[in-house]
Each structure stands twice: as structure tokens, then as C-alpha cells.
Design a protein around this motif. Structure first.
Motif, mmCIF file in Angstrom:
data_model
loop_
_atom_site.group_PDB
_atom_site.id
_atom_site.type_symbol
_atom_site.label_atom_id
_atom_site.label_comp_id
_atom_site.label_asym_id
_atom_site.label_seq_id
_atom_site.Cartn_x
_atom_site.Cartn_y
_atom_site.Cartn_z
ATOM 1 N N ILE A 1 -20.289 1.592 11.639
ATOM 2 C CA ILE A 1 -19.298 1.236 11.044
ATOM 3 C C ILE A 1 -18.590 2.605 10.790
ATOM 4 O O ILE A 1 -18.952 3.504 10.812
ATOM 5 C CB ILE A 1 -19.758 0.834 9.580
ATOM 6 C CG1 ILE A 1 -20.407 -0.485 9.784
ATOM 7 C CG2 ILE A 1 -18.568 0.725 8.472
ATOM 8 C CD1 ILE A 1 -21.402 -1.102 8.556
ATOM 9 N N LEU A 2 -17.303 2.431 10.681
ATOM 10 C CA LEU A 2 -16.376 3.403 10.800
ATOM 11 C C LEU A 2 -15.367 3.176 9.591
ATOM 12 O O LEU A 2 -14.750 2.125 9.543
ATOM 13 C CB LEU A 2 -15.571 3.744 12.098
ATOM 14 C CG LEU A 2 -14.610 4.588 12.660
ATOM 15 C CD1 LEU A 2 -14.725 5.016 14.064
ATOM 16 C CD2 LEU A 2 -13.551 4.192 12.253
ATOM 17 N N ALA B 1 -17.359 7.694 -2.356
ATOM 18 C CA ALA B 1 -17.559 6.126 -2.592
ATOM 19 C C ALA B 1 -16.963 5.328 -1.786
ATOM 20 O O ALA B 1 -17.596 4.396 -1.335
ATOM 21 C CB ALA B 1 -17.207 5.907 -4.187
ATOM 22 N N ASP B 2 -15.748 5.716 -1.433
ATOM 23 C CA ASP B 2 -15.020 4.811 -0.402
ATOM 24 C C ASP B 2 -15.873 4.523 1.033
ATOM 25 O O ASP B 2 -16.047 3.622 1.633
ATOM 26 C CB ASP B 2 -13.788 5.584 0.155
ATOM 27 C CG ASP B 2 -12.748 5.665 -0.931
ATOM 28 O OD1 ASP B 2 -12.887 5.148 -1.761
ATOM 29 O OD2 ASP B 2 -11.914 6.847 -0.833
ATOM 30 N N ILE B 3 -16.550 5.799 1.341
ATOM 31 C CA ILE B 3 -17.559 5.623 2.442
ATOM 32 C C ILE B 3 -18.731 5.097 2.517
ATOM 33 O O ILE B 3 -19.051 4.165 3.150
ATOM 34 C CB ILE B 3 -17.717 7.246 3.037
ATOM 35 C CG1 ILE B 3 -16.439 8.153 3.261
ATOM 36 C CG2 ILE B 3 -18.934 7.271 4.049
ATOM 37 C CD1 ILE B 3 -16.483 9.439 3.311
ATOM 38 N N PHE B 4 -19.349 4.994 1.149
ATOM 39 C CA PHE B 4 -20.764 4.605 1.180
ATOM 40 C C PHE B 4 -20.788 3.086 0.834
ATOM 41 O O PHE B 4 -21.400 2.428 1.326
ATOM 42 C CB PHE B 4 -21.408 5.326 -0.326
ATOM 43 C CG PHE B 4 -21.730 6.771 -0.179
ATOM 44 C CD1 PHE B 4 -21.822 7.302 1.196
ATOM 45 C CD2 PHE B 4 -21.863 7.366 -1.328
ATOM 46 C CE1 PHE B 4 -22.238 8.583 1.192
ATOM 47 C CE2 PHE B 4 -22.402 8.675 -1.205
ATOM 48 C CZ PHE B 4 -22.500 9.416 -0.011
ATOM 49 N N LEU B 5 -19.572 2.724 0.212
ATOM 50 C CA LEU B 5 -19.585 1.289 -0.189
ATOM 51 C C LEU B 5 -19.788 0.117 1.273
ATOM 52 O O LEU B 5 -20.130 -1.038 1.277
ATOM 53 C CB LEU B 5 -18.194 0.957 -0.724
ATOM 54 C CG LEU B 5 -18.172 1.295 -2.245
ATOM 55 C CD1 LEU B 5 -16.965 0.960 -3.024
ATOM 56 C CD2 LEU B 5 -19.325 0.422 -2.990
ATOM 57 N N TYR B 6 -19.180 1.046 2.348
ATOM 58 C CA TYR B 6 -19.265 0.100 3.560
ATOM 59 C C TYR B 6 -20.191 0.687 4.767
ATOM 60 O O TYR B 6 -20.011 0.217 5.875
ATOM 61 C CB TYR B 6 -17.740 0.247 4.371
ATOM 62 C CG TYR B 6 -16.692 -0.182 3.231
ATOM 63 C CD1 TYR B 6 -16.670 -1.472 2.925
ATOM 64 C CD2 TYR B 6 -16.180 0.750 2.467
ATOM 65 C CE1 TYR B 6 -15.639 -1.983 2.186
ATOM 66 C CE2 TYR B 6 -15.241 0.317 1.394
ATOM 67 C CZ TYR B 6 -15.084 -1.279 1.102
ATOM 68 O OH TYR B 6 -14.154 -1.480 0.183
ATOM 69 N N ASN B 7 -21.199 1.517 4.148
ATOM 70 C CA ASN B 7 -22.001 1.862 4.878
ATOM 71 C C ASN B 7 -21.663 2.700 6.104
ATOM 72 O O ASN B 7 -22.167 2.557 7.244
ATOM 73 C CB ASN B 7 -23.182 0.922 5.568
ATOM 74 C CG ASN B 7 -24.200 0.458 4.226
ATOM 75 O OD1 ASN B 7 -24.405 1.161 3.314
ATOM 76 N ND2 ASN B 7 -23.994 -1.099 4.297
ATOM 77 N N LEU C 1 -24.443 14.262 -1.097
ATOM 78 C CA LEU C 1 -24.789 13.007 -2.218
ATOM 79 C C LEU C 1 -25.490 12.036 -1.613
ATOM 80 O O LEU C 1 -26.328 11.241 -2.123
ATOM 81 C CB LEU C 1 -23.403 12.444 -2.590
ATOM 82 C CG LEU C 1 -22.260 13.500 -3.337
ATOM 83 C CD1 LEU C 1 -21.122 12.793 -3.950
ATOM 84 C CD2 LEU C 1 -23.276 14.312 -4.626
ATOM 85 N N THR C 2 -25.410 11.555 -0.297
ATOM 86 C CA THR C 2 -26.428 10.942 0.259
ATOM 87 C C THR C 2 -28.055 11.308 0.362
ATOM 88 O O THR C 2 -28.554 10.431 -0.365
ATOM 89 C CB THR C 2 -26.359 10.942 2.009
ATOM 90 O OG1 THR C 2 -24.845 10.570 2.213
ATOM 91 C CG2 THR C 2 -26.971 9.898 2.567
ATOM 92 N N ARG C 3 -27.944 12.509 0.657
ATOM 93 C CA ARG C 3 -29.493 12.888 0.316
ATOM 94 C C ARG C 3 -29.983 12.951 -1.019
ATOM 95 O O ARG C 3 -31.187 12.679 -1.136
ATOM 96 C CB ARG C 3 -29.604 14.581 1.001
ATOM 97 C CG ARG C 3 -29.362 14.265 2.653
ATOM 98 C CD ARG C 3 -29.802 15.602 3.248
ATOM 99 N NE ARG C 3 -28.496 16.824 2.880
ATOM 100 C CZ ARG C 3 -27.624 17.272 3.318
ATOM 101 N NH1 ARG C 3 -27.434 16.515 4.608
ATOM 102 N NH2 ARG C 3 -26.786 18.069 2.986
ATOM 103 N N LYS C 4 -28.890 13.411 -1.865
ATOM 104 C CA LYS C 4 -29.361 13.427 -3.417
ATOM 105 C C LYS C 4 -29.641 12.072 -3.734
ATOM 106 O O LYS C 4 -30.720 11.822 -4.415
ATOM 107 C CB LYS C 4 -28.393 13.776 -4.243
ATOM 108 C CG LYS C 4 -28.669 15.434 -4.389
ATOM 109 C CD LYS C 4 -27.703 15.810 -5.603
ATOM 110 C CE LYS C 4 -28.579 16.216 -6.913
ATOM 111 N NZ LYS C 4 -28.074 16.921 -7.928
ATOM 112 N N PHE D 1 -28.053 5.025 1.376
ATOM 113 C CA PHE D 1 -26.643 5.446 1.745
ATOM 114 C C PHE D 1 -26.879 6.168 3.091
ATOM 115 O O PHE D 1 -28.272 6.591 3.290
ATOM 116 C CB PHE D 1 -26.336 6.549 1.065
ATOM 117 C CG PHE D 1 -25.617 6.030 -0.283
ATOM 118 C CD1 PHE D 1 -25.212 4.682 -0.410
ATOM 119 C CD2 PHE D 1 -25.530 6.885 -1.603
ATOM 120 C CE1 PHE D 1 -24.667 4.131 -1.721
ATOM 121 C CE2 PHE D 1 -25.114 6.300 -2.601
ATOM 122 C CZ PHE D 1 -24.532 5.007 -2.838
ATOM 123 N N MET D 2 -26.092 6.235 4.094
ATOM 124 C CA MET D 2 -26.537 6.722 5.375
ATOM 125 C C MET D 2 -25.529 8.136 5.406
ATOM 126 O O MET D 2 -24.215 8.068 4.831
ATOM 127 C CB MET D 2 -25.550 5.821 6.403
ATOM 128 C CG MET D 2 -26.343 5.593 7.400
ATOM 129 S SD MET D 2 -25.356 4.240 8.606
ATOM 130 C CE MET D 2 -26.546 3.050 8.414
#
Ligand code: ADP
Ligand code: TRP
Length: 330
Positions: free
Chosen positions: A4-5, A135-141, A161-164, A173-174
Motif C-alpha cells: 500500500i502506498l 495517523a494518515d499513513i497508519f490508517l491505511y497500513n 511511532l510504529t516501533r513504539k 503498524f508497519m
């Protein structure tokens, strides 16, 4: 499943050729490669961090939607939507705020630059801007995020934030990675020490500029000492920058350009560049004019895009809330 992009652009004014060569052109190429599942959106919530006139905002949003489609974003291939239509973006941003180290946000150079440029409006949103972006990025993986160089630090924060989040609440999250073009940082045409930016319109070549305006701006663009058309970012930053535009417009590489203008001087190069820019932007401008006649259809496309995005984002938000222990009574 295809990776996903995701990417967004703020509706804060007319797009310039830096936005195009650094971001929008790449959105279209990545979309057309068929290798990704693409989401492109109008980052209107982000744009509220900058002084604005509410009467102008709908026009700015519509103009950016037109830019997307005129540049070649195809709603049949990519989900195209408006950020503020999906409440999950703001909600996840709040959740992410609670795991974002204050010190990490303090380091952001864009916050320093933007607050320095508008000292009368240093709002908390400007400070928190990269968290909403995560948030914009994580919501869509999203795995990939096409952006210009100025956004790299924000993406680095998203990875932190992903790692945390994953280590605290479980893998959800990715890590997102930037995708950049060959022109990740086009410089201003009136000062090659600054990035071309909407906040410095004097140095911008806008995608909507009429042919005569393009010619005038290129004629007036600053050049360097000597007269040779040569790629040398250190010693000839202005000409090197113009060569990047010429290369993107004509498909010629730097060696071919140097060869072509050997012994000819800046004047001739600028004339050729102006014509290449006029020609290069013509299809975009023509398509945009055409699209303006079909507003109702655009509205429908965006409503459908908002719906698709909303289903994915709400589902993801629910999974996140469950991890946080928030879902039982909601
Ligand atoms: P601006 O700084 O002009 O307000 P935005 O912040 O709206 O631009 O940027 C939209 C997209 O264009 C982002 O992906 C950003 O990285 C990219 N971009 C902005 N300016 C440039 C530039 N001068 N060169 C290359 N890419 C750029
Ligand atoms: N911050 C980006 C810019 O100024 C716009 C943006 C908002 C964005 N959210 C995003 C880009 C998520 C990529 C992914 O241009």
C-alpha cells in the motif's frame, strides 16, 4: 496483496513545479506501475495550521483535486479522498499524541522553519503536524509514501511511532518508507539556496502559469557566474536547478543537455527551457480546463473515494482501540 502506498498534499495554494516533480508526478507513475494499491488525499486538516480564509478553503480543496486528476491520478486505479471527511484521521492523531515524545517534535526542522516564517501564528497544530501525518499513513497500513525531501524527517517520526506503538500494544503498524523522485528538492528560481515553496511565490513556477508568464519567469530566473550550461550543484546551483527542470520536461539527461548547449550560453538555454516548460505543462493545463466543466462528476468521485477510505480507516481505528482497551463501551 500489493503493497500500500499513501500520500497527501495540503490545499494551501497553487501547486508549483517542485510539488509536481518532487511528488505529484511520482504519484501518477507509481499508480500506473500497477505495483501498488494507492491512496491519495487532500490534506486539508494539515492546511489549517497555516493562516487561511475559510471562504477560500473550498476553492483551494477543489483546485487541488483538479490538479490531482489533471496530472493523471485516476480514480479507477487510486482511492482519492479528502482527509477531513474521515474522522479517524484526527482520532488516531490524538491517540498517537499520547505516545509521541515531545522532544522528537521539538527537533522537526519544518516546525522551526514554519514557525520562524509565521511568528504570529505558532499554533499547537503546527507543532503536532507530523503526528497527524503518521495517523494518515497508519490508517491505511501504508508501506510506501511518495514525498519530497522536506518530509523525510516526518516519516522518520512515523517509523519511531510504529516501533513504539508495536512494542507497547502489539504489532499493528508497519514501518513506512519514503519514495523519492530524481528531483526531491527543487530550488527556488529567484534564489537557489532556498527550496521552491508556495510560501515564497516569487521563486515558483506554477503548474497553472500561462505560457507568457512561464517565459517571463524563466527569463528572469537567477543564473550563476560564467556562461557555461553545466551541472555543478556546488559552483553553479542556479543553472543546475534549471537543468533539472529541463531534464524533467524533455527526458534528456544532464550530459545530453550540456552537449546540446555547448558554447551557447545561458540566454539560449533559458529560451529552450521556457519552450520546454510551456510544452511540458500544456497537457496538464488543457486537461484541468476540461475537468473544470465537470464539477458534479468530480464531486461524485470524491464522495466515492471518501467512502472507500472511511471503511478502511474506521476498521483500522477499531482494531487500534481494541489494543488500547478503549472499545468495550463504545
Ligand atoms: P510547499 O512547501 O510548496 O508548501 P507542500 O508542503 O504542500 O509544498 O508539499 C507537497 C509535496 O511536494 C510534498 O511531498 C513535498 O515534499 C513536495 N515538495 C514541496 N516542495 C518541493 C520542492 N521544492 N522540490 C521537490 N518536492 C517538493
Ligand atoms: N506533510 C505533507 C506536506 O506538507 C502532506 C501530508 C500530510 C502527507 N499527510 C501526509 C504526505 C501523509 C504523505 C503522507 O506536503
Amino acid at each position: 496483496m500489493k503493497p500500500i502506498l499513501v500520500s497527501g498534499i495540503q490545499p494551501t495554494g497553487k501547486l508549483h513545479i517542485g510539488n509536481y516533480l518532487g511528488a505529484l508526478k511520482n504519484f501518477v507513475e507509481l499508480q500506473n506501475s500497477g505495483k501498488y494499491q494507492c491512496f491519495f488525499f487532500v490534506a486539508d486538516l494539515h492546511s489549517l495550521t497555516k493562516e487561511y480564509d475559510p471562504k477560500e478553503k473550498p476553492k483551494q480543496i477543489e483546485n487541488l483535486i483538479l490538479d490531482f486528476f489533471a496530472a493523471g491520478i485516476d480514480p479507477k486505479k487510486s482511492v482519492t479522498f479528502v482527509q477531513s471527511a474521515i474522522p479517524a484521521h484526527s482520532e488516531l492523531a490524538w491517540i498517537l499524541n499520547t505516545i509521541t515524545p515531545f522532544g522528537e517534535l521539538l527537533r522537526m526542522t519544518q516546525f522551526k522553519d514554519k514557525s520562524g516564517a509565521a511568528p504570529q501564528n505558532i499554533n499547537a497544530g503546527l507543532f503536532d503536524y507530523p503526528v497527524l501525518m503518521a495517523a494518515d499513513i497508519f490508517l491505511y497500513n501504508a508501506r510506501f509514501v511518495p514525498v519530497g525531501e522536506d518530509q523525510l524527517q516526518h516519516l522518520e517520526l512515523a517509523r519511531t511511532l510504529t516501533r513504539k506503538f508495536n512494542s507497547k500494544f502489539g504489532k499493528i503498524f508497519m514501518e513506512p518508507f519514503p519514495v523519492m523522485t530524481e528531483v526531491p528538492r527543487l530550488m527556488s528560481m529567484d534564489d537557489p539556496t532556498h527550496k521552491m515553496s508556495k510560501s515564497r511565490p516569487e521563486g515558483c513556477l506554477f503548474l497553472d502559469d500561462e505560457p507568457d508568464v512561464i517565459r517571463k519567469k524563466i527569463t528572469r530566473a537567477v543564473t550563476d557566474s560564467e556562461t557555461e550550461v553545466r551541472m555543478d550543484v556546488e559552483r553553479k546551483p542556479a543553472i543546475s536547478n534549471l537543468m533539472r527542470i529541463y531534464s524533467a520536461m524533455t527526458g534528456k539527461n544532464f550530459m545530453e543537455i550540456e552537449e546540446c548547449f555547448k558554447g551557447k550560453g545561458y540566454g539560449e538555454f533559458k529560451k529552450a527551457l521556457a519552450e520546454a516548460a510551456v510544452k511540458g505543462l500544456a497537457p496538464f493545463q488543457k486537461k484541468k480546463k476540461e475537468l473544470k466543466k465537470h464539477r458534479a462528476a468530480l464531486q461524485k468521485i470524491i464522495t466515492a473515494g471518501n467512502k472507500k477510505a472511511s471503511v478502511i480507516a474506521s476498521k483500522k481505528l477499531l482494531t487500534i482501540k481494541r489494543k488500547l482497551g478503549l472499545s468495550a463501551f463504545s
